[in-house]
Design a protein around this motif. Structure first.
Motif, PDB file in Angstrom:
ATOM      1  N   ASP A 116      -2.063   5.140   7.712  1.00 36.83           N
ATOM      2  CA  ASP A 116      -1.635   6.535   7.782  1.00 36.83           C
ATOM      3  C   ASP A 116      -0.140   6.671   7.461  1.00 36.83           C
ATOM      4  OD1 ASP A 116      -1.001   9.126   8.509  1.00 36.83           O
ATOM      5  OD2 ASP A 116      -2.157   9.088  10.377  1.00 36.83           O
ATOM      6  N   PRO A 117       0.208   7.409   6.399  1.00 35.21           N
ATOM      7  CA  PRO A 117       1.630   7.508   6.039  1.00 35.21           C
ATOM      8  C   PRO A 117       2.425   8.434   6.954  1.00 35.21           C
ATOM      9  CG  PRO A 117       0.317   8.848   4.566  1.00 35.21           C
ATOM     10  CD  PRO A 117      -0.659   8.125   5.457  1.00 35.21           C
ATOM     11  N   ASN A 118       1.742   9.068   7.915  1.00 39.51           N
ATOM     12  CA  ASN A 118       2.445   9.870   8.931  1.00 39.51           C
ATOM     13  C   ASN A 118       2.911   8.987  10.087  1.00 39.51           C
ATOM     14  OD1 ASN A 118       3.451  12.088  10.265  1.00 39.51           O
ATOM     15  ND2 ASN A 118       1.469  12.778  11.040  1.00 39.51           N
ATOM     16  N   LEU A 119       2.533   7.691  10.034  1.00 39.32           N
ATOM     17  CA  LEU A 119       2.945   6.732  11.058  1.00 39.32           C
ATOM     18  C   LEU A 119       3.805   5.651  10.408  1.00 39.32           C
ATOM     19  CD1 LEU A 119      -0.505   6.332  12.872  1.00 39.32           C
ATOM     20  CD2 LEU A 119       1.382   7.878  13.451  1.00 39.32           C
ATOM     21  N   PHE A 120       4.505   4.886  11.224  1.00 37.30           N
ATOM     22  CA  PHE A 120       5.428   3.887  10.683  1.00 37.30           C
ATOM     23  C   PHE A 120       4.768   2.534  10.459  1.00 37.30           C
ATOM     24  CE2 PHE A 120       8.119   7.128  12.390  1.00 37.30           C
ATOM     25  CZ  PHE A 120       9.183   7.176  11.515  1.00 37.30           C
ATOM     26  N   ASP A 121       3.694   2.261  11.196  1.00 35.06           N
ATOM     27  CA  ASP A 121       3.075   0.946  11.052  1.00 35.06           C
ATOM     28  C   ASP A 121       1.574   1.135  10.816  1.00 35.06           C
ATOM     29  OD1 ASP A 121       2.306   1.833  13.513  1.00 35.06           O
ATOM     30  OD2 ASP A 121       3.501   0.367  14.637  1.00 35.06           O
ATOM     31  N   GLY A 122       0.781   0.144  11.119  1.00 33.00           N
ATOM     32  CA  GLY A 122      -0.660   0.241  10.889  1.00 33.00           C
ATOM     33  C   GLY A 122      -1.131  -0.925  10.046  1.00 33.00           C
ATOM     34  N   GLU A 123      -2.468  -1.046   9.993  1.00 31.14           N
ATOM     35  CA  GLU A 123      -3.072  -2.227   9.387  1.00 31.14           C
ATOM     36  C   GLU A 123      -3.226  -2.078   7.871  1.00 31.14           C
ATOM     37  OE1 GLU A 123      -7.194  -3.040  10.560  1.00 31.14           O
ATOM     38  OE2 GLU A 123      -6.503  -5.016  11.241  1.00 31.14           O
ATOM     39  N   VAL A 124      -2.745  -3.072   7.145  1.00 32.86           N
ATOM     40  CA  VAL A 124      -2.946  -3.125   5.691  1.00 32.86           C
ATOM     41  C   VAL A 124      -4.051  -4.136   5.422  1.00 32.86           C
ATOM     42  CG1 VAL A 124      -1.888  -3.669   3.464  1.00 32.86           C
ATOM     43  CG2 VAL A 124      -0.523  -2.562   5.268  1.00 32.86           C
ATOM     44  N   LEU A 125      -5.088  -3.699   4.709  1.00 33.41           N
ATOM     45  CA  LEU A 125      -6.220  -4.582   4.394  1.00 33.41           C
ATOM     46  C   LEU A 125      -6.297  -4.783   2.891  1.00 33.41           C
ATOM     47  CD1 LEU A 125      -8.838  -2.725   6.622  1.00 33.41           C
ATOM     48  CD2 LEU A 125      -7.866  -4.966   7.117  1.00 33.41           C
ATOM     49  N   VAL A 126      -6.662  -5.995   2.497  1.00 30.62           N
ATOM     50  CA  VAL A 126      -6.821  -6.291   1.072  1.00 30.62           C
ATOM     51  C   VAL A 126      -8.175  -6.941   0.848  1.00 30.62           C
ATOM     52  CG1 VAL A 126      -5.989  -7.725  -0.845  1.00 30.62           C
ATOM     53  CG2 VAL A 126      -4.340  -6.539   0.611  1.00 30.62           C
ATOM     54  N   ARG A 127      -8.848  -6.497  -0.205  1.00 31.31           N
ATOM     55  CA  ARG A 127     -10.090  -7.180  -0.613  1.00 31.31           C
ATOM     56  C   ARG A 127      -9.970  -7.503  -2.098  1.00 31.31           C
ATOM     57  NH1 ARG A 127     -16.279  -6.041   1.103  1.00 31.31           N
ATOM     58  NH2 ARG A 127     -17.165  -7.672  -0.205  1.00 31.31           N
ATOM     59  N   THR A 128     -10.185  -8.752  -2.455  1.00 24.52           N
ATOM     60  CA  THR A 128     -10.047  -9.146  -3.865  1.00 24.52           C
ATOM     61  C   THR A 128     -11.419  -9.473  -4.444  1.00 24.52           C
ATOM     62  OG1 THR A 128      -9.714 -11.458  -3.285  1.00 24.52           O
ATOM     63  CG2 THR A 128      -7.733 -10.091  -3.508  1.00 24.52           C
ATOM     64  N   LEU A 129     -11.479  -9.512  -5.760  1.00 23.49           N
ATOM     65  CA  LEU A 129     -12.738  -9.835  -6.436  1.00 23.49           C
ATOM     66  C   LEU A 129     -13.262 -11.193  -5.986  1.00 23.49           C
ATOM     67  CD1 LEU A 129     -12.319  -8.799 -10.199  1.00 23.49           C
ATOM     68  CD2 LEU A 129     -14.050  -7.988  -8.568  1.00 23.49           C
ATOM     69  N   GLN A 130     -12.338 -12.124  -5.775  1.00 24.96           N
ATOM     70  CA  GLN A 130     -12.750 -13.482  -5.395  1.00 24.96           C
ATOM     71  C   GLN A 130     -13.081 -13.587  -3.905  1.00 24.96           C
ATOM     72  OE1 GLN A 130      -9.793 -12.838  -7.029  1.00 24.96           O
ATOM     73  NE2 GLN A 130     -10.668 -13.266  -9.049  1.00 24.96           N
ATOM     74  N   GLY A 131     -12.454 -12.739  -3.079  1.00 23.98           N
ATOM     75  CA  GLY A 131     -12.623 -12.847  -1.634  1.00 23.98           C
ATOM     76  C   GLY A 131     -13.985 -12.333  -1.184  1.00 23.98           C
ATOM     77  N   ASP A 132     -14.336 -12.615   0.091  1.00 25.82           N
ATOM     78  CA  ASP A 132     -15.649 -12.155   0.547  1.00 25.82           C
ATOM     79  C   ASP A 132     -15.541 -11.110   1.649  1.00 25.82           C
ATOM     80  OD1 ASP A 132     -14.720 -13.748   2.486  1.00 25.82           O
ATOM     81  OD2 ASP A 132     -16.360 -15.223   2.432  1.00 25.82           O
ATOM     82  N   GLY A 133     -14.403 -10.459   1.754  1.00 23.69           N
ATOM     83  CA  GLY A 133     -14.283  -9.389   2.750  1.00 23.69           C
ATOM     84  C   GLY A 133     -12.867  -8.847   2.775  1.00 23.69           C
ATOM     85  N   TRP A 134     -12.649  -7.872   3.640  1.00 23.51           N
ATOM     86  CA  TRP A 134     -11.308  -7.291   3.775  1.00 23.51           C
ATOM     87  C   TRP A 134     -10.466  -8.203   4.658  1.00 23.51           C
ATOM     88  CZ3 TRP A 134      -9.759  -3.075   1.083  1.00 23.51           C
ATOM     89  CH2 TRP A 134     -10.745  -2.260   0.522  1.00 23.51           C
ATOM     90  N   ALA A 135      -9.281  -8.529   4.201  1.00 21.82           N
ATOM     91  CA  ALA A 135      -8.384  -9.411   4.960  1.00 21.82           C
ATOM     92  C   ALA A 135      -7.158  -8.614   5.421  1.00 21.82           C
ATOM     93  CB  ALA A 135      -7.950 -10.585   4.091  1.00 21.82           C
ATOM     94  N   THR A 136      -6.866  -8.701   6.718  1.00 17.95           N
ATOM     95  CA  THR A 136      -5.681  -8.031   7.250  1.00 17.95           C
ATOM     96  C   THR A 136      -4.429  -8.764   6.796  1.00 17.95           C
ATOM     97  OG1 THR A 136      -6.929  -7.374   9.194  1.00 17.95           O
ATOM     98  CG2 THR A 136      -4.529  -7.282   9.376  1.00 17.95           C
ATOM     99  N   GLN A 137      -3.462  -8.001   6.315  1.00 24.16           N
ATOM    100  CA  GLN A 137      -2.199  -8.590   5.862  1.00 24.16           C
ATOM    101  C   GLN A 137      -1.179  -8.540   6.995  1.00 24.16           C
ATOM    102  OE1 GLN A 137      -2.159  -9.797   2.507  1.00 24.16           O
ATOM    103  NE2 GLN A 137      -4.294  -9.352   2.984  1.00 24.16           N
ATOM    104  N   PRO A 138      -0.486  -9.634   7.256  1.00 28.37           N
ATOM    105  CA  PRO A 138       0.593  -9.565   8.253  1.00 28.37           C
ATOM    106  C   PRO A 138       1.709  -8.666   7.732  1.00 28.37           C
ATOM    107  CG  PRO A 138       0.621 -11.679   7.094  1.00 28.37           C
ATOM    108  CD  PRO A 138      -0.596 -10.951   6.613  1.00 28.37           C
ATOM    109  N   ALA A 139       2.428  -8.016   8.650  1.00 32.95           N
ATOM    110  CA  ALA A 139       3.559  -7.187   8.229  1.00 32.95           C
ATOM    111  C   ALA A 139       4.554  -8.064   7.483  1.00 32.95           C
ATOM    112  CB  ALA A 139       4.218  -6.551   9.446  1.00 32.95           C
ATOM    113  N   SER A 140       4.874  -7.687   6.254  1.00 36.84           N
ATOM    114  CA  SER A 140       5.751  -8.530   5.431  1.00 36.84           C
ATOM    115  C   SER A 140       6.957  -7.778   4.888  1.00 36.84           C
ATOM    116  CB  SER A 140       4.952  -9.108   4.254  1.00 36.84           C
ATOM    117  OG  SER A 140       4.406  -8.051   3.480  1.00 36.84           O
ATOM    118  N   ALA A 141       7.048  -6.481   5.194  1.00 35.37           N
ATOM    119  CA  ALA A 141       8.185  -5.683   4.720  1.00 35.37           C
ATOM    120  C   ALA A 141       8.308  -4.455   5.616  1.00 35.37           C
ATOM    121  CB  ALA A 141       7.974  -5.264   3.266  1.00 35.37           C
ATOM    122  N   GLY A 142       9.495  -3.853   5.608  1.00 40.23           N
ATOM    123  CA  GLY A 142       9.696  -2.602   6.343  1.00 40.23           C
ATOM    124  C   GLY A 142      10.427  -2.809   7.659  1.00 40.23           C
TER     125      GLY A 142
END
Ligand code: NAD
Length: 363
Positions: free
Chosen positions: A272-298
């Protein structure tokens, strides 16, 4: 982080609902010293000043000429943003204003031109995009984890603020509505993620001509609807990516991610861009599901006002919550509404360089 020794001395004009969140943030920071507060209703400034050691409640005129105030934070209502910001600039103060930059593009351009001529910085909310949620999503994209970004969706759907807001009239008149109220968060995030916009196509509708207040002393009273309450459109970014935006007060709920960005080789679920944090998920063609990304910026643990902190501590890069970004976002939103009315695509005249990314930083 910068080697901040002397705090930036700021004064707040507009001590209403949102002001308390700024006080909470500044209370945690060494980079910003809140020295003065003012409001059309002086008792509101007095009440808030009691919460801040060393801060004085002043009249608006006195705050504007106070030599101790370097930057004015404008937390008045949107209709007053231009007047208050222009007065602050005329008094030689920098400005940081709540969104939108002003209520219309002409006055927004005037504010930026006056600031430019005076060599004074103007910044604007939302600064939520400087938190770990949007910044981590941006880093995921910039680092190439999902390949070339092709498209995005941005979705905000609610049944309408009259269900909880005791005085919701302004949300349903020109200047209000789902896009102008909530769009700044979503469009600013899309600019952070995908860069500037070159054209827009919009469409809009409304389900009712009146709304019934759901809470407070006026509960049961109806307010007229003078604007479209469902706004949708496509933003063409300079990169070629296409963002689909849906901002609505005409829906019960949504299960969609606030924002998704789709690249050639992966997709990102953006919080939610109305909040400062929150979960970022990535799913790639090679991967087998959504992976939570650790906070890496901000900025970690950020709150409203972090854009002023960013102004105070950055050296070597431009402060990120800039008036230039806010102007571009305002033009995109106004053009979407114009496009909906005229039934044609509208070219966006302004452009903006994406602000520098925020490295992962403690406040
Ligand atoms: N309320 C929220 O949840 C929220 C969230 C994010 C952003 N914002 C933004 O914050 C700003 C303020 O919103 P709010 O909800 O705090 O509004 P509010 O109506 O609660 O407070 C605004 C205050 O500004 C004062 N004011 C109005 N015109 C003035 C003027 N010309 N000079 C001096 N003071 C003046 C009013 O007396 C009032 O105390 C808006 O731009 C809004 O978009 C609000």
């Amino acid at each position: 982080m910068g080697e901040q020794v002397t705090p930036l001395r700021v004064g707040i004009i507009g001590c209403g609902t949102i002001a308390g969140q700024y006080l909470d943030t500044f209370a945690r920071l060494d980079s910003v010293a809140l020295v003065a507060l003012a409001d059309l209703a002086p008792e509101r400034a007095v009440a808030l000043a009691e919460r801040v050691p060393g801060a004085r409640a002043l009249s608006i005129d006195d705050l504007l000429v106070d030599p101790d105030v370097q930057l004015v934070i404008n937390l008045t209502i949107p209709a007053a943003h231009a007047e208050v910001s222009l007065r602050a600039l005329a008094a030689g103060k920098e400005v940081y204003t709540e969104k939108p930059l002003t209520a219309d593009l002409d006055s927004a351009a005037e504010v930026l031109a006056v600031a430019d001529a005076a060599g004074l910085w103007v910044g604007c909310a939302p600064d939520t995009v400087l938190g770990t949620g949007i910044q981590t999503a941006r880093k995921v994209i910039d680092d190439g984890l999902v390949g070339r970004p092709i498209s995005a969706t941005a979705t905000m759907m609610t049944p309408g603020h009259e269900r909880w807001h005791p005085n919701p009239d302004f949300y349903y008149q020109p200047g209000g509505g789902p896009l102008l109220d909530m769009g700044p968060y979503y469009v600013t995030a899309l600019v952070q993620l995908l860069g500037p916009v070159v054209s827009v196509t919009g469409a809009a509708s409304r389900i009712r001509e009146e709304r019934t207040i759901g809470s407070g002393p006026r509960a049961g009273e109806t307010v007229p609807v003078g604007i479209d309450t469902h706004v949708t459109g496509v933003l063409t970014h300079a990169s070629g990516a296409l963002s689909t935006l849906v901002m609505s007060f005409d829906a019960v709920a949504t299960h969609s991610a606030s924002i998704e960005v789709h690249g050639e080789t992966g997709s990102v679920s953006v919080p939610d861009p109305n909040l400062f944090d929150g979960e970022v998920l990535v799913r790639t063609l090679q991967g087998d599901g959504w992976a939570t990304q650790p906070a890496s910026a901000g900025y970690v643990g950020a709150g409203r006002g972090v854009g002023v902190h960013d102004r105070a501590v950055t050296s070597g890069v431009a402060p990120r919550a800039s008036g230039a970004v806010a102007f571009h976002v305002l033009e995109v939103m106004q053009s979407l509404l114009r496009s909906a009315g005229e039934g044609r695509a509208i070219a966006i005249e302004s452009t903006v360089v994406r602000p520098d990314p925020v490295p992962l930083s403690e406040l």
